[in-house]
Design a protein around this motif. Structure first.
Motif, PDB file in Angstrom:
ATOM      1  N   SER A  31       0.866  -1.176   0.000  1.00 44.95           N
ATOM      2  CA  SER A  31       0.000   0.000   0.000  1.00 44.95           C
ATOM      3  C   SER A  31       0.902   1.224   0.000  1.00 44.95           C
ATOM      4  N   VAL A  32       0.518   2.265  -0.733  1.00 43.65           N
ATOM      5  CA  VAL A  32       1.449   3.362  -1.000  1.00 43.65           C
ATOM      6  C   VAL A  32       0.858   4.716  -0.616  1.00 43.65           C
ATOM      7  N   VAL A  33       1.662   5.511   0.060  1.00 38.96           N
ATOM      8  CA  VAL A  33       1.350   6.921   0.289  1.00 38.96           C
ATOM      9  C   VAL A  33       2.058   7.713  -0.799  1.00 38.96           C
ATOM     10  N   VAL A  34       1.260   8.324  -1.665  1.00 40.38           N
ATOM     11  CA  VAL A  34       1.777   9.146  -2.755  1.00 40.38           C
ATOM     12  C   VAL A  34       1.942  10.575  -2.250  1.00 40.38           C
ATOM     13  N   ASN A  35       2.967  11.247  -2.738  1.00 42.64           N
ATOM     14  CA  ASN A  35       3.195  12.636  -2.335  1.00 42.64           C
ATOM     15  C   ASN A  35       3.537  13.498  -3.537  1.00 42.64           C
ATOM     16  N   ASP A  36       2.949  14.681  -3.586  1.00 39.65           N
ATOM     17  CA  ASP A  36       3.271  15.662  -4.620  1.00 39.65           C
ATOM     18  C   ASP A  36       2.811  17.026  -4.129  1.00 39.65           C
ATOM     19  N   VAL A  37       3.321  18.081  -4.749  1.00 37.86           N
ATOM     20  CA  VAL A  37       2.863  19.428  -4.404  1.00 37.86           C
ATOM     21  C   VAL A  37       1.650  19.826  -5.238  1.00 37.86           C
ATOM     22  N   ASP A  43      -3.634  13.141  -7.263  1.00 35.09           N
ATOM     23  CA  ASP A  43      -4.893  12.397  -7.455  1.00 35.09           C
ATOM     24  C   ASP A  43      -4.795  11.434  -8.626  1.00 35.09           C
ATOM     25  N   GLU A  44      -4.156  11.873  -9.701  1.00 40.19           N
ATOM     26  CA  GLU A  44      -4.008  11.000 -10.869  1.00 40.19           C
ATOM     27  C   GLU A  44      -3.108   9.808 -10.553  1.00 40.19           C
ATOM     28  N   ALA A  45      -2.094  10.019  -9.717  1.00 38.46           N
ATOM     29  CA  ALA A  45      -1.215   8.920  -9.328  1.00 38.46           C
ATOM     30  C   ALA A  45      -1.975   7.885  -8.509  1.00 38.46           C
TER      31      ALA A  45
END
Length: 326
Positions: A31-37, A43-45
């Motif tokens: 399970s992955v925590v995605v991070n972006d600014v 959301d797309e990731a």
């Protein structure tokens, strides 16, 4: 290689290399925590991972501040119940030559890459030590940090610093069963597309054209070519691998050496400036280290894309161990 039940954080994973890492970890069961600014990229990731059948949640925040690091770890624990893997990938570029580089150019890159890696690893390591089940720290370096690159004072400094921190963390976290490694990737991204030399190969690959020169001689491929190494280092199969800098790109995987003395000499009473002036060349002249990444010339014709002659020597005369900066 089964990561089922594992939970990973991947910073800077809204697109590019980070997204490839996140999707591969999810494909392997994590399970992955995605991070972006950027909300849209994050959301797309998440949507891409869920479409693949994986589990993901997004944290939209800039990497660097301690508050972001705390939010990433708490989101992993609150959403998925634990944390096992941290991949520090977030980064920015502010390229210019030394005499034109502003304080802001330097500080911005240091804050995101170096401070961001430090704060995220500190928070993750603190949690992993308390959890008591080991863990994996994977930090992203660059050939620029290993060899230097024109116009990248700030980037070279932070990427070299990240590898230095990884070696220290491998020592400090060993008793807790937590490994720390650096990955040195070379791949087509939005960053490399700004460089015409690399963009020609990215465009060719996107059009379905074979690019063996890029993949073999430059070690230049896709983000997906790098993601397998991330998944391996996150797995139990890599439990004995720590403190290493592993390069990957295109068709090549390589282990970078740690800095070490290549030539030593002794003189009773020590070395004066005059002694060094007299003997420096005879002692060290043949062993002085090169800087920058060797950049062989692309093949002149389409029917010779390997960039080598039949003996396996680069026609440009450049060392075959070189790769492109990422």
């Amino acid at each position: 290689m089964d990561l089922t039940g594992k939970v990973a954080i991947v910073t800077g994973s809204g697109r590019g290399l980070g997204l490839a890492y996140a999707r591969e970890l999810a494909r392997q069961g994590a399970s992955v925590v995605v991070n972006d600014v950027d909300h849209q990229h994050a959301d797309e990731a998440v949507a891409a991972i869920e479409t693949d059948g994986g589990k993901a949640v997004a944290v939209v925040a800039p990497v660097g501040p301690t508050e972001t690091a705390k939010k990433l770890v708490s989101t992993a624990v609150d959403t998925f119940g634990r944390l096992d893997v941290l991949v520090t990938n977030a980064g920015v570029l502010r390229d210019t030559v030394l005499w034109k580089m502003s304080d802001d150019d330097f500080d911005t890159v240091v804050d995101v890459h170096l401070r961001g890696t430090f704060t995220c690893v500190r928070e993750a390591a603190t949690y992993l030590r308390g959890q008591g089940e080991g863990g994996r720290i994977i930090c992203i370096g660059s050939p620029t940090g290993q060899r230097g690159n024109f116009g990248q004072t700030n980037y070279a400094a932070v990427k070299a610093g990240i590898v230095g921190m990884v070696r220290t963390w491998a020592l400090e976290l060993a008793r807790a069963g937590i490994t720390a490694n650096a990955v040195i990737p070379v791949a087509a991204t939005a960053m490399t597309d700004t460089v015409p030399f690399f963009k020609q190969f990215s465009d060719a690959a996107a059009n379905g054209e074979p690019v063996p020169f890029a993949r073999r001689v430059l070690s230049f491929g896709t983000p997906e070519d790098v993601s397998g190494l991330i998944a391996f280092l996150a797995s139990d199969a890599a439990s004995e691998v720590s403190g290493q800098a592993v390069g990957i790109g295109g068709d090549r995987v390589a282990l970078w050496s740690h800095p070490e003395e290549v030539v030593t000499a002794f003189r009773d009473g020590g070395w004066s400036a005059e002694d060094l002036a007299a003997d420096f060349d005879s002692i060290f002249g043949r062993s002085l280290q090169k800087v920058g990444q060797p950049m062989p010339e692309p093949p002149a014709t389409a029917d010779d894309e390997s960039g080598t002659d039949k003996s396996g020597t680069d026609k440009s005369g450049a060392a075959r161990s070189g790769g492109a900066s990422s």
